[in-house]
Design a protein around this motif. Structure first.
Motif, short mmCIF file in Angstrom:
data_model
loop_
_atom_site.label_atom_id
_atom_site.label_comp_id
_atom_site.label_asym_id
_atom_site.label_seq_id
_atom_site.Cartn_x
_atom_site.Cartn_y
_atom_site.Cartn_z
N ILE A 195 0.85 -1.19 0.00
CA ILE A 195 0.00 0.00 0.00
C ILE A 195 0.90 1.25 0.00
O ILE A 195 1.71 1.44 0.91
CB ILE A 195 -0.93 0.01 1.23
N VAL A 251 -1.19 -1.55 -4.27
CA VAL A 251 -2.39 -0.88 -3.76
C VAL A 251 -2.08 0.61 -3.58
O VAL A 251 -1.04 0.96 -2.99
CB VAL A 251 -2.85 -1.49 -2.42
N ASP A 290 -12.87 -1.05 5.32
CA ASP A 290 -12.14 -0.75 4.08
C ASP A 290 -11.12 -1.83 3.79
O ASP A 290 -10.93 -2.25 2.64
CB ASP A 290 -11.43 0.61 4.19
N LEU A 318 -10.72 -4.54 0.72
CA LEU A 318 -9.49 -4.68 -0.06
C LEU A 318 -9.10 -6.15 -0.19
O LEU A 318 -8.73 -6.62 -1.28
CB LEU A 318 -8.36 -3.87 0.59
N ASN A 339 -11.34 -7.79 -2.69
CA ASN A 339 -10.98 -7.43 -4.07
C ASN A 339 -9.74 -8.16 -4.54
O ASN A 339 -9.64 -8.57 -5.70
CB ASN A 339 -10.78 -5.92 -4.19
N LEU A 347 -4.91 -2.11 -7.19
CA LEU A 347 -6.05 -1.96 -6.30
C LEU A 347 -6.01 -0.60 -5.61
O LEU A 347 -4.97 0.08 -5.61
CB LEU A 347 -6.03 -3.09 -5.26
N HIS A 348 -7.12 -0.23 -4.99
CA HIS A 348 -7.20 1.06 -4.32
C HIS A 348 -7.84 0.87 -2.96
O HIS A 348 -8.67 -0.02 -2.75
CB HIS A 348 -8.01 2.06 -5.14
N ILE A 349 -7.49 1.74 -2.02
CA ILE A 349 -8.10 1.74 -0.70
C ILE A 349 -8.27 3.18 -0.27
O ILE A 349 -7.40 4.04 -0.51
CB ILE A 349 -7.24 0.95 0.32
#
Length: 1282
Positions: free
Chosen positions: A273, A308, A320, A324, A327, A337-339
């Motif tokens: 991340i 991420v 959240d 994640l 996903n 991916l996004h958070i």
């Protein structure tokens, strides 16, 4: 604990730990987050810290480079793309500088992480406590390692524990651990070694702050199925089964083993991340590092790795994170991916768009009022949301304007093409013709264009050209295009893009706003001088320039902007708007403006080159106060002129007193008497002939001529070779002055006449029966100490005296003999000889009270040269001669160039009536004598293409080229520059090439001393831009718009050359005590470089015939650290600059330093020769020291050494080291490459080192035929059974 912001904590540590602080201000209206802390600390300590606050857009890299040798340098800034991206290139040049870059980040890390790969260490702090601790760690690490450290930290406020001030200093200067040298360690070992350095300093930091400081900290499951690496402000304040969270604090270096230790075999998924929403490439930086580490590890099964992006800086909720994980379970690892919630587009654009300070709107309003809809600001902040931050730069705006003007030119072409079409209706034809006539009219062009569009839309012209016209319809109106910027552009005209706009010749208007208040004009960094943009632009000759101030003269501003718009070409309007902040009231701006304008600090003027074509005055002075003062002066002068014209006798009374009138009358009477005396003298004319190689006899001859003229004698002075024997026979009185060359030979410019006299004497002729002569001979009896050689003393003058008498001449004054060994040197003999001449001519009773004109010396040439420019550039363009002017030949030495000529054919060319065969010697500046194979190949090529096919290794560990003719000079130096070398300060009265011991067995120590030598060389190099202007065609200076400055040398430079050497005991191959400054390396018990013993005052330089000059061995002054070395060399040089000789002045040096040197440490020298053959260094690499006779790299029969070294350079992967004994070491040869190098050495017989010890230690200078000072043969004679 106290609640403190991370910015304040970092600012405090930066202030306490650094020697110099540089802070970049963010774009207005925002103020620096660090500035308040700096001001508070400065007030508490009476401003003891050197702190520089740079405006947004200023050249940060040059400021950091200027202070790179002060100790620890700290730089603070808030993350901004324009600010940080411009640091990428400068940081590569600061790789060996103890520098800490503290970058505060509000949310996204993308801009700050651009610098990550340019520095050895990169840290990230998420909390305020981490920011405080990592600031300490970074400062200690930079000071110990001598390398840049990037510290990125989040702007947060929370409670933290701060260390005390006295603890900071003791922590920074605690015992140091070994320094990592990346040039010595193999690449595979470099990163782990850097990490060990970080680990050691981190352990020390943990001990100081009493809590753990770690590169990677983890929490969560010990047997996880998912490992999460986090970089950013995300806080995982929850636990999840089977998940381990790793917080990353050290971004670089990040050893692969440390990463894989945190990913156990149970891991099936790794989430990385990163808070890099604006990262421009596909793969993010931490993701690449961790993927690389996993790939290097040996595993049965590799986990899936996901990138991420953290979208915001708020807390990450458990929900959240669960989303994640969900996903990631159903997504390919190649999908990012996004958070977190992404910020809205409006919020992004609001933060990106720059702010326009409210005071500056006054000028923008004027532009809008004057030009209305015609106005186009090409770098308007409104373009940022659609074009990015670069939209506000002058480069972008200039490119945009260029594109628009080209499109408008295309429109003109399309209209002209349409006019040529026979199918165009008369109505449309008339409209098109009308637009071409008014296309540059501000109002008519728009209306005419609209009429054309209306006609085209009515299908009057269904042609291809008509389609092009419609496509370009937006360019019908004549717009007023402006680029608006701040005074930050004037710090570096090239880097800011302002120079390109001025030199573009495009029809573009530039408004530069200067916000520096008059009362604050002297508070800026003295090394960062704002350049006079107006004067710079005026020197281009084709640029409209105006200096305006809206709070002083509103009408003048209107005149200026309208004239700028009408001018065809670039226009620059400098607008004064002094304010300290946006809160400054208008009254304060008015006061500052009035002060600046009335004092002449900000003159109001307009310069319109188009008026000059019309025969009008192009310059208009609009400052009322300056004009009033000037008018009062002119009125006073006019009034006095009218009085003088009406009553001429008043002229003297108006400008002098009665006493002055009496003095003037006496002076006139004395002058009249003197003229009457001279008229009464009936002295015959005098011819003075001289023979001189070094110029000493010529100076005596010219001084004699001046003194003769002051006695009323008609006098002529010339060289002996300028007159033939036949013409000499026609002269009545002749005084000969000659020096001696070689073994009693005549100087070069006297040999033709000397041969003619000798031939006539051999034929027993007497052509000189009417000649009355006297001879003054100049020599040095010390040159001939042996009795059998004593007859060579002044032999040329003695032979001339006897031959003139033998040919019938009458000796009217005895032979004068000047001996340099006399108490006053040549003056002793001259004072006895000159009165005999005056008595002979009957003017011995004439008293001369007027001072003799001061002779032109090198000091006069230097100070008048405009910082080493002289007329070199003009001389290079002069194709009528192969030489440069005599004064320029003194200046070219500072550029590494000596003018020479072929002395072997000098007489032959004189007989032919042509000038000597001039050529030039070029010497390269190469500190430490280390070059790459690519540079060697370039030197080889330069010797063939521009020189005589050979080049020489000198005792100053550099290259020297001979036989370069004038038209090849610039090309040769440009080729040298392309190889990343130069010739600046290789010769001349400045610090020459810094040399260091070549010690292949101690590779690491050599690298350290080599880097030190480079640092000293760069610290002492002249700062003049003349070198780049003359040789590299970099027009850095236009007229006097940008004035050079030499902070160390001044306009006189040094009284003599200055040499620095670095020696590593026990080898003294650099002859350390014969240098002005010497550094003797001292190694500690661990084999690390601890510092240097400093020597000063050495030198072998002697001025011939001047007993006040003498060779001297240097004295040991004391011990210094590596960091102190460059500053100590500077102070020793300044003492010599101001005093001019090499006496013991240790006290003066220490006074300039501000501290006493430590006592010298023990050392011993036992040799000064090179170790020939193969040697293995402590780094495991092999080195071959080859014997290069006299340092001459050339191909000879059976010794094709030049070819050999060229072939070796083509395959060699290491470097070449030039030794101070003029030999060569092929260094850093890997074991597997030794056979290939050895084969080439054997093929070309370069491996033969079996000569005698005497020959291996022999050396010869160039001497004949090119050296103008040579008295005998040397190098080309060869060796005789050595």
């Amino acid at each position: 604990m106290t609640s403190t912001s991370s910015v304040a904590a970092v600012a405090r540590i930066a202030y306490l730990s650094s020697d110099v602080l540089v802070d970049s201000r963010p774009p207005l209206p925002t103020t620096s987050s660090f500035a308040e802390t700096f001001r508070t600390l400065s007030r508490e300590r009476a401003g003891s810290k050197a702190t520089y606050s740079l405006p947004f857009g200023a050249d940060v890299g040059s400021t950091l480079a200027q202070h790179s040798s002060v100790g620890l340098l700290s730089y603070t800034a808030t993350s901004h793309p324009q600010l940080l991206h411009r640091l990428v290139l400068p940081l590569s040049e600061l790789a060996s500088t103890p520098l800490v870059l503290h970058v505060a980040v509000n949310d996204d890390l993308s801009d700050a992480l651009v610098l990550r790969s340019t520095v050895p260490f990169c840290l990230y702090s998420r909390t305020a406590q981490q920011a405080h601790d990592n600031a300490l760690l970074a400062s200690r690490l930079a000071r110990v390692e001598g390398k840049p450290v990037l510290h990125i930290f989040a702007e947060v406020e929370e409670e933290l524990d701060e260390v005390k001030e006295e603890q900071v200093q003791s922590f920074l200067f605690a015992q140091q651990h070994p320094v990592v040298n990346g040039h010595v360690l193999p690449p595979a070992d470099y990163a782990p070694a850097l990490y060990r350095s970080y680990f050691d300093v981190a352990a020390s930091t943990s001990s100081l702050v009493h809590h753990s400081v770690q590169a990677l900290s983890q929490q969560g499951s010990t047997d996880p199925h998912t490992v999460v690496f986090s970089l950013g402000r995300a806080q995982f304040d929850f636990e999840e089964d089977g998940v381990n969270f790793v917080d990353v604090s050290l971004l670089h270096p990040l050893p692969a083993g440390r990463v894989t230790d945190l990913i156990p075999s149970s891991t099936v998924r790794v989430l990385i991340i990163e808070q890099v929403a604006r990262w421009s490439t596909k793969w993010t930086p931490l993701y690449l590092d961790i993927v690389g580490a996993i790939q290097q590890s040996k595993r049965d099964e590799y986990p899936a790795v996901y990138s991420v992006v953290l979208e915001n800086s708020g807390p990450v909720h458990h929900s959240d994170f669960l989303k994640l994980l969900e996903n990631a379970s159903g997504t390919s690892p190649s999908t990012r991916l996004h958070i977190g919630a992404a910020p809205s587009l409006s919020a992004v654009s609001e933060t990106v768009a720059p702010h326009i300070p409210k005071h500056e709107s006054s000028y923008l309003k004027i532009l809008h009022q004057v030009f209305g809809e015609r106005l186009e600001i090409s770098n308007s902040p409104e373009l940022v949301p659609s074009h990015g931050q670069l939209a506000t730069t002058p480069e972008f705006a200039l490119g945009r304007i260029r594109g628009q003007l080209e499109s408008r030119a295309e429109l003109v072409g399309a209209v002209q093409e349409l006019l040529r079409d026979l199918g165009v209706t008369p109505h449309l034809h008339a409209l098109l013709s009308k637009w071409l006539l008014v296309k540059d009219d501000p109002t008519k062009s728009r209306q005419s264009g609209e009429d054309i569009l209306e006609a085209l839309r009515s299908d009057e012209a269904p042609f291809t050209a008509a389609e092009r016209v419609l496509a370009l319809r937006e360019y019908f109106p004549a717009l007023s295009r402006w680029i608006v910027g701040s005074d930050a552009w004037s710090y570096d005209l090239g880097a800011s893009g302002l120079h390109h706009a001025i030199a573009s010749r495009l029809n573009v208007n530039i408004l530069v706003l200067d916000a520096t208040p008059y009362s604050s004009r002297n508070t800026a960094d003295p090394q960062r001088r704002k350049q006079d943009v107006g004067l710079y632009a005026m020197n281009h000759g084709d640029v409209y320039v105006a200096s305006v101030a809206v709070y002083s003269s509103y009408s003048q501003v209107l005149h200026a902007v309208m004239e700028a718009d009408k001018f065809e070409g670039p226009s620059v309007v400098l607008a004064y708007l002094p304010y300290k902040s946006e809160d400054s009231p208008a009254l304060e701006v008015l006061k500052e403006t009035k002060l600046a304008v009335d004092a002449g600090y900000w003159p109001l003027y307009r310069w319109d080159p188009s008026k000059e074509v019309q025969g009008k005055e192009p310059f208009s002075l609009d400052s009322d106060s300056v004009k009033n003062d000037l008018q009062q002066f002119l009125d006073r002068q006019n009034h006095l002129s009218q009085l003088v014209r009406s009553k001429p006798e008043l002229a003297t009374e108006l400008v002098s007193s009665l006493g002055e009138n009496v003095k003037e009358a006496r002076r006139k009477r004395a002058q009249q008497s003197y003229q009457e005396l001279l008229t009464a003298i009936d002295a015959p004319p005098l011819l003075i002939l001289y023979g001189s190689d070094g110029g000493k006899a010529e100076k005596v001859a010219r001084r004699l001529a001046n003194r003769s003229k002051m006695r009323g004698i008609s006098t002529t002075v010339a060289t002996m070779d300028s007159i033939s024997l036949e013409d000499l026979a026609k002269e009545e009185y002749v005084a000969f002055i000659t020096s001696v060359a070689g073994q009693g030979e005549f100087p070069q410019n006297a040999r033709t006449l000397a041969k003619a006299l000798h031939s006539a004497a051999g034929r027993s002729e007497k052509p000189l029966v009417n000649l009355k002569f006297t001879v003054f001979a100049m020599g040095d009896s010390h040159y001939w100490p042996r009795p059998e050689d004593a007859h060579y003393y002044n032999k040329a003058g003695k032979d001339l005296d006897s031959r003139l008498a033998l040919l019938g001449g009458e000796r009217v004054a005895d032979l004068g003999l000047a001996d340099d060994q006399d108490a006053d040197g040549p003056e002793t003999g001259y004072k006895l000889w000159e009165p005999l001449l005056w008595k002979l001519l009957g003017v011995d009773a004439v008293e001369i009270n007027e001072a003799e004109p001061e002779p032109i010396t090198n000091e006069h040439i230097k100070v008048a040269s405009q910082y080493l420019r002289g007329t070199i550039a003009e001389g290079l363009e002069d194709e009528s001669t192969g030489a440069l002017a005599p004064s320029d030949t003194q200046l070219t030495k500072f550029h590494g160039i000596y003018q020479q000529d072929d002395r072997d054919i000098r007489d032959e060319r004189q007989v032919q009536g042509v000038e000597p065969a001039y050529s030039f010697m070029i010497r390269v500046r190469m500190p430490g004598g280390v070059c790459s194979p690519e540079q060697w190949l370039m030197m080889d090529q330069i010797a063939d293409e521009h020189g005589n096919g050979t080049f020489k290794i000198t005792t100053r560990q550099t290259f020297q080229f001979h036989g370069v003719i004038k038209r090849h000079l610039k090309k040769a130096i440009q080729d040298i520059n392309r190889s990343l070398l130069d010739t600046l300060a290789a010769c001349g009265d400045v610090n020459r090439n810094v040399i260091t011991t070549s010690i292949p067995t101690l590779s690491k120590l050599h690298q350290q001393t080599y880097e030190f030598a480079k640092g000293v060389s760069e610290h002492l190099i002249p700062r003049t831009t003349a070198y780049h202007e003359i040789w590299l065609d970099k027009k850095l200076v236009a007229g006097d718009a940008i004035k050079d400055v030499e902070p160390l040398y001044g306009e006189f430079y040094l009284p003599r050359k200055f040499k620095v050497a670095v020696a590593v005991p026990p080898n003294n191959d650099v002859d350390i005590f014969a240098n002005d400054v010497g550094f003797i390396a001292i190694v500690d018990k661990n084999g690390e470089l601890a510092g240097f013993n400093v020597t000063a005052g050495g030198g072998m330089g002697v001025t011939h015939g001047n007993k006040k000059t003498y060779p001297r061995l240097g004295d040991v002054l004391g011990f210094c650290t590596v960091e102190q070395g460059p500053n100590i060399a500077e102070k020793i040089m300044l003492v010599q600059r101001d005093n001019g000789n090499r006496q013991d002045r240790k006290a003066e040096v220490e006074k300039l330093l501000g501290y006493r040197l430590q006592p010298a440490r023990p050392f011993a020298f036992d040799r000064n020769i090179d170790d020939y053959g193969w040697i293995k260094g402590d780094n495991g690499k092999h080195h071959f020291s080859s014997f290069i006779e006299n340092g001459r790299v050339q191909d000879e029969p059976d010794r094709d050494f030049k070819t050999a070294l060229r072939e070796i350079a083509k395959i060699h992967k290491g470097a070449f080291r030039l030794t101070a004994n003029q030999h060569l070491i092929i260094t850093d040869v890997a074991s597997e490459d030794v056979p290939q190098i050895a084969k080439l050495l054997a093929t070309y017989k370069l491996d033969d080192v079996s000569q005698s010890g005497l020959r291996l230690s022999s050396s010869a200078c160039v001497s004949f035929p090119t050296c103008g000072l040579a008295m005998a043969e040397s190098e080309r004679v060869g060796y005789i059974s050595l």
